[in-house]
Design a protein around this motif. Sequence first.
Motif, PDB file in Angstrom:
ATOM      1  N   ALA A 173     -13.454  91.510  77.888  1.00  0.00           N
ATOM      2  CA  ALA A 173     -12.881  91.101  76.607  1.00  0.00           C
ATOM      3  C   ALA A 173     -11.641  91.966  76.400  1.00  0.00           C
ATOM      4  N   SER A 174     -10.951  91.773  75.297  1.00  0.00           N
ATOM      5  CA  SER A 174      -9.737  92.555  75.079  1.00  0.00           C
ATOM      6  C   SER A 174     -10.020  93.937  74.501  1.00  0.00           C
ATOM      7  N   ARG A 175     -11.268  94.186  74.131  1.00  0.00           N
ATOM      8  CA  ARG A 175     -11.656  95.524  73.700  1.00  0.00           C
ATOM      9  C   ARG A 175     -13.034  95.832  74.286  1.00  0.00           C
ATOM     10  N   PRO A 176     -13.372  97.123  74.390  1.00  0.00           N
ATOM     11  CA  PRO A 176     -14.739  97.442  74.821  1.00  0.00           C
ATOM     12  C   PRO A 176     -15.710  96.938  73.751  1.00  0.00           C
ATOM     13  N   LEU A 177     -16.832  96.342  74.170  1.00  0.00           N
ATOM     14  CA  LEU A 177     -17.769  95.753  73.207  1.00  0.00           C
ATOM     15  C   LEU A 177     -19.033  96.599  73.106  1.00  0.00           C
TER      16      LEU A 177
END
Lengths: 340, 171
Positions: A262-266
């Motif tokens: 994803a575009s950020r760590p989840l």
Amino acid sequence: MLRLPRFRYLRPQSVAEAADLMAEHGEQAMLVAGGTDLLPKMKRGQMEAEILVGLGHLAELRQLERSDDGGLRIGAGVTLSQIVHDAALARLYPGYVRAAALVSSPALRNAGTIGGNLCVDTRCNFYDQSYEWRMAVGFCMKKDGDICRVAPASKRCRAIASSDTAPAAMALGATVTLVSSAGRREVPVSALYEDDGQFYLAKAADEIIESIQLPAATDWSSSYVKVRRRGSIDFPLAGVAVALKAAGPVIEEGRIVITAVASRPLDVSEAAEPLVGCTLASLLEGQRDELLTGVAASAARPAKPLDNADLHYVWRKQMTRRGVEQAVREAATALLARSA
Amino acid sequence: MTNTTSVPELLSYTLNVNGRDHQVSDAELGENLLFVLRERLGLRGSKNACEQGECGSCSVLVDGRLECSCTMLAAAATGRQIVTVEGLTPSGDGLSEVQEAFVAEGAVQCGFCTPGLIVSVSDLLDRLPLATELEIREAISGNLCRCTGYGRIIAAVQAAQHARSAREALR
């Protein structure tokens, strides 16, 4: 050959001064410490800055000290290599040290800093190319263009979160101290990131990461699993950080953070809840395989990899599940070894 | 009151390379260390390949630390001790043990990655003379070789280890 474009270089004498310079010069300026992300990207025209504000020479960013609560405060200018070679750190925070050890190559870890790795640029096959390649194929919204090349209907950039140490730090419940001309604030590492490949950092551009705080890790162990094509240099195609707490033979708490999908760590720690109450031994001896498979499936559910990195995106999602299983087993193994 | 120094765009500075001070004049700020070593100081051992820190053929030691000279501003290396592949032989000519081993084991094919590998391996053996095969692989994991498949390179590192320990034993 690739040459750096013209720029001005400012050499502040303190972090506070660096913050003032960033506030004064606004969007023209960028920070540079190790330079391993910024300088190649300036050569390829992916990043442009008229002014570079240097941080690499500041000794105040290279402190490593125990905090009052038994945790650790690490200056943002500490190199990844220093983290990798710190035996005490490896005992307390094996997942974080492992993540740092898996970044790039030895030479780049000698230059790259932990603050820089938290801020490392998001990646995409349509962006991590030379200027000429991007011009020929058509620029994307992350730089010089206005559409997303991998998902043309997307309103936002889909580049991939690519820091290895960020998910590891998040799983530990770490915080960062940010310094700006307006003052100082401490936020969880998770609050550094936006779900947007282009504007991926939630901090203001003139805020400088001064240090990262790792909380006390008594009764905790941690692990990090990285999926990539080669055993070195490559950025993650999927990454899983796990932290487990067990004072005795039973798991009391678990955290899972996935990245590069994803575009950020989840932070998907809710998925770890079924692990609470499991004995370490039952998990490792195969009696809880179904439960672990379920944990892995729900942890990987929010992963939405797209076709903008190396290897197939469906495989990357599958490997996220397998990564969760492996990372949980590794953390549990470390805890069991400690209790024995 | 600010103490910030703004580094001028054209600058002159001194670089200490292989134990000798070299004067660099009217250099542009954006010149990386690799460029200055090769084009201004004539030290062409360090090779220029990817220029993005991915291939390791420009590896040098800066204050004893392995770095990619292509991702380092030359002006940032003032006041530091730089060692290039040219500086690895004690007398400045002949071959070092590591270089001898690379030749003897046939670890050189096209040769472009070799100087960077020699620097990485010398750094490894100074830090970890008894490095295991895994440690060797890790140490050279930032050095890309497209010819050899690495088998002979690892054999060469191990041969250099033997040569070193034999020399130590004779002392």
